[in-house]
Scaffold this motif. Structure first.
Motif, PDB file in Angstrom:
ATOM      1  N   ASP A 228       0.833  -1.202   0.000  1.00 29.93           N
ATOM      2  CA  ASP A 228       0.000   0.000   0.000  1.00 29.93           C
ATOM      3  C   ASP A 228       0.870   1.256   0.000  1.00 29.93           C
ATOM      4  N   ALA A 229       1.940   1.264   0.814  1.00 28.95           N
ATOM      5  CA  ALA A 229       2.825   2.422   0.878  1.00 28.95           C
ATOM      6  C   ALA A 229       3.534   2.638  -0.455  1.00 28.95           C
ATOM      7  N   LEU A 230       3.999   1.561  -1.071  1.00 30.23           N
ATOM      8  CA  LEU A 230       4.662   1.675  -2.367  1.00 30.23           C
ATOM      9  C   LEU A 230       3.688   2.180  -3.424  1.00 30.23           C
ATOM     10  N   ASP A 231       2.460   1.681  -3.377  1.00 28.36           N
ATOM     11  CA  ASP A 231       1.453   2.106  -4.346  1.00 28.36           C
ATOM     12  C   ASP A 231       1.089   3.582  -4.160  1.00 28.36           C
ATOM     13  N   LYS A 232       1.027   4.032  -2.927  1.00 30.66           N
ATOM     14  CA  LYS A 232       0.686   5.434  -2.644  1.00 30.66           C
ATOM     15  C   LYS A 232       1.650   6.385  -3.319  1.00 30.66           C
ATOM     16  N   TYR A 233       2.941   6.015  -3.347  1.00 36.05           N
ATOM     17  CA  TYR A 233       3.957   6.887  -3.941  1.00 36.05           C
ATOM     18  C   TYR A 233       4.404   6.402  -5.319  1.00 36.05           C
ATOM     19  N   ASP A 234       3.687   5.432  -5.875  1.00 40.57           N
ATOM     20  CA  ASP A 234       3.958   4.933  -7.226  1.00 40.57           C
ATOM     21  C   ASP A 234       5.404   4.455  -7.368  1.00 40.57           C
ATOM     22  N   VAL A 235       5.835   3.637  -6.423  1.00 42.79           N
ATOM     23  CA  VAL A 235       7.207   3.140  -6.376  1.00 42.79           C
ATOM     24  C   VAL A 235       7.216   1.636  -6.588  1.00 42.79           C
ATOM     25  N   ARG A 236       8.211   1.128  -7.325  1.00 47.06           N
ATOM     26  CA  ARG A 236       8.396  -0.297  -7.523  1.00 47.06           C
ATOM     27  C   ARG A 236       9.534  -0.789  -6.640  1.00 47.06           C
ATOM     28  N   ALA A 237       9.457  -2.032  -6.204  1.00 46.67           N
ATOM     29  CA  ALA A 237      10.482  -2.620  -5.343  1.00 46.67           C
ATOM     30  C   ALA A 237      10.699  -4.072  -5.716  1.00 46.67           C
ATOM     31  N   MET A 238      11.700  -4.700  -5.077  1.00 44.83           N
ATOM     32  CA  MET A 238      11.966  -6.123  -5.247  1.00 44.83           C
ATOM     33  C   MET A 238      11.539  -6.860  -3.990  1.00 44.83           C
ATOM     34  N   PHE A 239      10.892  -8.012  -4.168  1.00 43.41           N
ATOM     35  CA  PHE A 239      10.499  -8.865  -3.054  1.00 43.41           C
ATOM     36  C   PHE A 239      11.160 -10.226  -3.234  1.00 43.41           C
ATOM     37  N   PHE A 240      12.049 -10.580  -2.309  1.00 42.61           N
ATOM     38  CA  PHE A 240      12.669 -11.896  -2.332  1.00 42.61           C
ATOM     39  C   PHE A 240      11.841 -12.805  -1.431  1.00 42.61           C
ATOM     40  N   VAL A 241      11.086 -13.697  -2.055  1.00 36.98           N
ATOM     41  CA  VAL A 241      10.065 -14.469  -1.350  1.00 36.98           C
ATOM     42  C   VAL A 241      10.537 -15.883  -1.053  1.00 36.98           C
ATOM     43  N   CYS A 242       9.978 -16.456   0.013  1.00 38.23           N
ATOM     44  CA  CYS A 242      10.224 -17.853   0.367  1.00 38.23           C
ATOM     45  C   CYS A 242       9.098 -18.706  -0.206  1.00 38.23           C
ATOM     46  N   GLY A 243       9.456 -19.821  -0.822  1.00 37.76           N
ATOM     47  CA  GLY A 243       8.474 -20.640  -1.498  1.00 37.76           C
ATOM     48  C   GLY A 243       7.331 -21.102  -0.625  1.00 37.76           C
ATOM     49  N   GLU A 244       7.611 -21.472   0.626  1.00 37.83           N
ATOM     50  CA  GLU A 244       6.546 -21.948   1.499  1.00 37.83           C
ATOM     51  C   GLU A 244       5.548 -20.836   1.815  1.00 37.83           C
ATOM     52  N   CYS A 245       6.011 -19.594   1.827  1.00 36.24           N
ATOM     53  CA  CYS A 245       5.107 -18.465   2.056  1.00 36.24           C
ATOM     54  C   CYS A 245       4.279 -18.166   0.809  1.00 36.24           C
ATOM     55  N   VAL A 246       4.895 -18.340  -0.361  1.00 36.31           N
ATOM     56  CA  VAL A 246       4.149 -18.164  -1.611  1.00 36.31           C
ATOM     57  C   VAL A 246       3.027 -19.192  -1.689  1.00 36.31           C
ATOM     58  N   ALA A 247       3.314 -20.421  -1.261  1.00 33.68           N
ATOM     59  CA  ALA A 247       2.301 -21.479  -1.281  1.00 33.68           C
ATOM     60  C   ALA A 247       1.120 -21.120  -0.387  1.00 33.68           C
ATOM     61  N   ASP A 248       1.385 -20.457   0.730  1.00 36.96           N
ATOM     62  CA  ASP A 248       0.327 -20.085   1.663  1.00 36.96           C
ATOM     63  C   ASP A 248      -0.442 -18.840   1.210  1.00 36.96           C
ATOM     64  N   TYR A 249       0.257 -17.892   0.582  1.00 32.69           N
ATOM     65  CA  TYR A 249      -0.367 -16.610   0.243  1.00 32.69           C
ATOM     66  C   TYR A 249      -0.091 -16.214  -1.206  1.00 32.69           C
ATOM     67  N   PRO A 250      -0.525 -17.036  -2.164  1.00 37.55           N
ATOM     68  CA  PRO A 250      -0.237 -16.739  -3.575  1.00 37.55           C
ATOM     69  C   PRO A 250      -0.874 -15.439  -4.040  1.00 37.55           C
ATOM     70  N   GLU A 251      -1.991 -15.038  -3.414  1.00 37.20           N
ATOM     71  CA  GLU A 251      -2.657 -13.812  -3.848  1.00 37.20           C
ATOM     72  C   GLU A 251      -1.784 -12.587  -3.640  1.00 37.20           C
ATOM     73  N   LEU A 252      -0.879 -12.616  -2.654  1.00 37.58           N
ATOM     74  CA  LEU A 252       0.004 -11.477  -2.421  1.00 37.58           C
ATOM     75  C   LEU A 252       1.079 -11.394  -3.495  1.00 37.58           C
ATOM     76  N   VAL A 253       1.578 -12.531  -3.960  1.00 38.07           N
ATOM     77  CA  VAL A 253       2.542 -12.524  -5.055  1.00 38.07           C
ATOM     78  C   VAL A 253       1.861 -12.093  -6.351  1.00 38.07           C
ATOM     79  N   ALA A 254       0.612 -12.505  -6.543  1.00 36.91           N
ATOM     80  CA  ALA A 254      -0.140 -12.057  -7.712  1.00 36.91           C
ATOM     81  C   ALA A 254      -0.313 -10.541  -7.678  1.00 36.91           C
ATOM     82  N   ARG A 255      -0.531  -9.993  -6.495  1.00 34.28           N
ATOM     83  CA  ARG A 255      -0.652  -8.535  -6.384  1.00 34.28           C
ATOM     84  C   ARG A 255       0.678  -7.858  -6.715  1.00 34.28           C
ATOM     85  N   MET A 256       1.785  -8.424  -6.249  1.00 34.32           N
ATOM     86  CA  MET A 256       3.099  -7.871  -6.597  1.00 34.32           C
ATOM     87  C   MET A 256       3.271  -7.812  -8.105  1.00 34.32           C
ATOM     88  N   ALA A 257       2.880  -8.888  -8.781  1.00 33.54           N
ATOM     89  CA  ALA A 257       2.975  -8.925 -10.240  1.00 33.54           C
ATOM     90  C   ALA A 257       2.106  -7.859 -10.873  1.00 33.54           C
TER      91      ALA A 257
END
Length: 277
Positions: A111-140
């Motif tokens: 939300d903070a990045l979106d407010k200021y129209d900023v892009r960032a890098m997220f280094f994700v752990c696979g087990e967390c992606v498996a639990d919360y794929p919707e957040l990675v989809a939002r990053m994309a």
């Protein structure tokens, strides 16, 4: 449930291993994909006019169904040290977040990045992606770059080559399925690199990315300390390390709401690496 089982261990390991990710000769990412040795300039003093940031020209749309067809990654040259800085003209910096995604903290950072129209890098752990794929989809969907941070966040220097390959490959596969394409960047947990990590990453088409400034948010030092770490460490080429999981990251969330507009008011352009084709 968020996988924070490694949190206590990371406190002990990071104290000794973090320097591995920020020591040595800095290597910069060039627009063409090559590298050059760079040195960080002194921090900018005094606010300057905020530069308008344009939306990312590359926005992946989250995929549904069975995901994208698998494509073999282009093998890269094996490096002997990770990339620590970005290069290029002007006040360019890069923000990176490790260990997520986490439903309690990642959405607030996005939300903070979106407010200021900023892009960032997220280094994700696979087990967390498996639990919360919707957040990675939002990053994309919002144009952020997603990198590989292994499946379970182990200390790679304690694993054999087969185990390291499994940690990296499983994570790349689930990122490709959820994000829309395989990751092009890898970060070793705890900043602890070894030859196998460099070799396997290159075989999977991933460049090794470390950092220049550690916010120390993993230590939960207080919001003011995190803010000071970022603002005092700001300089052209800097790569900032923060975390959106792995423990209580409420301080990180509060801090980014303060230091993000400060960097923009100081004339910094917060960018992400170019996509390799």
């Amino acid at each position: 449930m968020q996988k924070d089982h490694f949190f206590t261990r990371r406190r002990m390991l990071l104290a000794g291993a973090a320097t591995l990710g920020a020591a040595g000769t800095a290597r910069g990412v060039l627009a063409g994909g090559a590298t050059e040795t760079t040195r960080a300039a002194p921090p900018v003093s005094g606010p300057q006019a905020r530069q308008a940031l344009k939306p990312s020209a590359f926005r992946l749309q989250p995929l549904t169904g069975d995901g994208p067809p698998h494509t073999e990654p282009r093998k890269l040259k094996v490096r002997r040290e990770p990339i620590l800085q970005i290069s290029g003209r002007g006040r360019r910096m890069m923000l990176t977040f490790d260990d997520g995604p986490n439903p309690d903290y990642t959405p607030h950072i996005l939300d903070a990045l979106d407010k200021y129209d900023v892009r960032a890098m997220f280094f994700v752990c696979g087990e967390c992606v498996a639990d919360y794929p919707e957040l990675v989809a939002r990053m994309a969907d919002e144009g952020h770059v997603v990198g590989n941070h292994t499946w379970t966040h182990p200390l790679l220097t304690t694993l054999n080559r087969k185990q390291i390959h499994s940690e990296m490959k499983r994570t790349s596969d689930i990122i490709e399925h959820t994000y829309g394409e395989p990751p092009q960047w890898f970060r070793a947990p705890y900043g602890a690199w070894n030859r196998a990590a460099f070799q396997l990453g290159a075989e999977m088409g991933m460049e090794p990315m470390a950092w220049t400034v550690d916010t120390t948010d993993w230590m939960e030092p207080g919001t003011d300390t995190i803010i000071d770490r970022v603002e005092s460490g700001a300089a052209p080429g800097v790569v900032v390390l923060s975390h959106d999981a792995g423990g209580d990251r409420s301080e990180t969330v509060h801090a980014i709401r303060e230091w993000l507009p400060y960097l923009l008011d100081s004339g910094y352009h917060l960018t992400v690496p170019p996509r390799r084709v």
